[in-house]
Design an enzyme around this catalytic site. Sequence first.
Site, PDB file in Angstrom:
ATOM      1  N   HIS A 138       0.733  -1.241  -0.020  1.00 40.02           N
ATOM      2  CA  HIS A 138       0.237  -0.026  -0.041  1.00 40.02           C
ATOM      3  C   HIS A 138       0.971   1.348   0.060  1.00 40.02           C
ATOM      4  CE1 HIS A 138      -3.610   2.192   0.892  1.00 40.02           C
ATOM      5  NE2 HIS A 138      -2.945   2.961   1.184  1.00 40.02           N
ATOM      6  N   ASP A 140       2.432   3.094   2.791  1.00 41.15           N
ATOM      7  CA  ASP A 140       1.416   4.387   2.611  1.00 41.15           C
ATOM      8  C   ASP A 140       2.072   5.750   2.045  1.00 41.15           C
ATOM      9  OD1 ASP A 140      -1.183   5.446   2.383  1.00 41.15           O
ATOM     10  OD2 ASP A 140      -1.511   5.649   4.157  1.00 41.15           O
ATOM     11  N   HIS A 169       1.534   5.283  -2.264  1.00 42.42           N
ATOM     12  CA  HIS A 169       1.254   6.680  -3.096  1.00 42.42           C
ATOM     13  C   HIS A 169       2.224   7.149  -3.752  1.00 42.42           C
ATOM     14  CE1 HIS A 169      -3.281   6.680  -1.463  1.00 42.42           C
ATOM     15  NE2 HIS A 169      -2.564   6.108  -0.366  1.00 42.42           N
ATOM     16  N   HIS A 191      -9.208   2.019  -0.032  1.00 37.14           N
ATOM     17  CA  HIS A 191      -9.298   2.727   1.152  1.00 37.14           C
ATOM     18  C   HIS A 191     -10.425   2.478   1.812  1.00 37.14           C
ATOM     19  CE1 HIS A 191      -5.756   4.283  -0.818  1.00 37.14           C
ATOM     20  NE2 HIS A 191      -5.535   5.066   0.290  1.00 37.14           N
ATOM     21  N   GLN A 231      -9.542   9.293  -5.269  1.00 31.91           N
ATOM     22  CA  GLN A 231      -9.260   9.956  -3.974  1.00 31.91           C
ATOM     23  C   GLN A 231     -10.325  11.116  -3.519  1.00 31.91           C
ATOM     24  OE1 GLN A 231      -5.737  10.889  -2.120  1.00 31.91           O
ATOM     25  NE2 GLN A 231      -7.567  11.286  -0.861  1.00 31.91           N
ATOM     26  N   GLU A 254     -11.057   4.428   6.658  1.00 28.09           N
ATOM     27  CA  GLU A 254     -10.012   5.074   7.186  1.00 28.09           C
ATOM     28  C   GLU A 254     -10.491   6.231   8.010  1.00 28.09           C
ATOM     29  OE1 GLU A 254      -7.112   6.690   4.559  1.00 28.09           O
ATOM     30  OE2 GLU A 254      -5.570   6.814   6.109  1.00 28.09           O
TER      31      GLU A 254
END
Length: 428
Positions: free
Chosen positions: A57, A309, A59, A210, A152, A213
Amino acid sequence: MLDLLVINCTLPDGRKNQDIAIKNGVIAEIAPSLAGEAVETIDAGGNLVTPPFIDPHFHMDATLSLGLPRLNESGTLLEGIQLWGELKPHLTKEALKERAHALCKWSIARGTLAIRSHVDTSDPSLLAVEALLEVKSEIAPWIDLQLVAFPQDGYLRSPGAIENLKRALDMGVDVVGGIPHFERTMEDGRLSVIALCELAAERGLMVDMHCDETDDPMSRHIETLSAETTRLGLQGRVAGSHLTSMHSMDNYYVSKLLPLVAEAEITAIPNPLINITIQGRHDTYPKRRGMTRVKEMNAMGINVALGHDCVMDPWYSLGSHDMLEVAHMAVHVGQMTGVSQMQEMFDAVTINSAKALGLETYGLEPGKNADMVILQASDPVEAIRLRAQRLYVLRRGKVISKMAPQQAELSLDGEHYAVDFRHSPSSE
Ligand code: FE2
């Protein structure tokens, strides 16, 4: 004639004095005292030899952007999202690729040779998608990069998001993402999970959302994700990332939920470095830490993989893409300090992550790719304790990174001592 022989290895399962024979980029044999001619021999010196670390995971579109266009003054998730929104209009493909490649070099040096990265598909230009697809093929000789289409700004909430996500998949993005807790309502979150799972089933793709969260114990999208996975026959191909609301959920409800997650064969992907810094921000004291229920999921046989992350981006200013740092944090915040629990946290950044990504040629076994890391540690617990040096990183049987052993030279009253912090538990 072998290409390479790695001798005197300790393996993650505790086997000692093992030799690993490599031919044509593949592991030919693992056994004690292997005979046979090899072009090159590396003596692991009794150190731990592990298959590479895997980050399930990440970005990569945001990484190393720290300070652009400004720093996150509060350190919160919301200011991070706002900052990312400020940065997006100024992103260029060249700069994004440059940062991604710089990060990948850190990853290789840290022995991380497979990464699943979410890529934001909210912007209709899909500039980040284009950039990371190019990075994926450029970095392929050294890193397996898997991309997740990540809406997102919300799949149902943001105009154009559905089309943009589908276009990203058409361009070659591998996995379907989602962000149900960010949709306008719980109902929209549920509908987004259903729509995205159906999309993945139609296209034969994996899913990694996701999911929940948030500190809101009523955020239960993992329930819908589990039910849809089972309904659509996607077992073993779906991951729920973060799952932080589970930290705050009612225990009785969790006792119903976890069997559903297990039945759907969902991989849980907590991100302990980020969860512990981002969650609980609205609390006074006691302050929740947002780590999902790792111990309980492990006990149920649910696959738990740990992600990094973020590294130096709008949400997290720290990090060097070190998966042992991730495991180290998980041991602490998840209170996974039992002997077998620490070993489980090592598995969570190696074999469990490989399972999440569906990497079939991964592992220290004959017939698998000769990808491995020699650590300056005698076992997985010591590797976590020391965030041990990656002495050698091998990809397809070739050394692609070397790091000097960590050692201090002490001078005390004329006596000299070499200190390297390794210390095996006493067996007496
Ligand atoms: Fe994330």
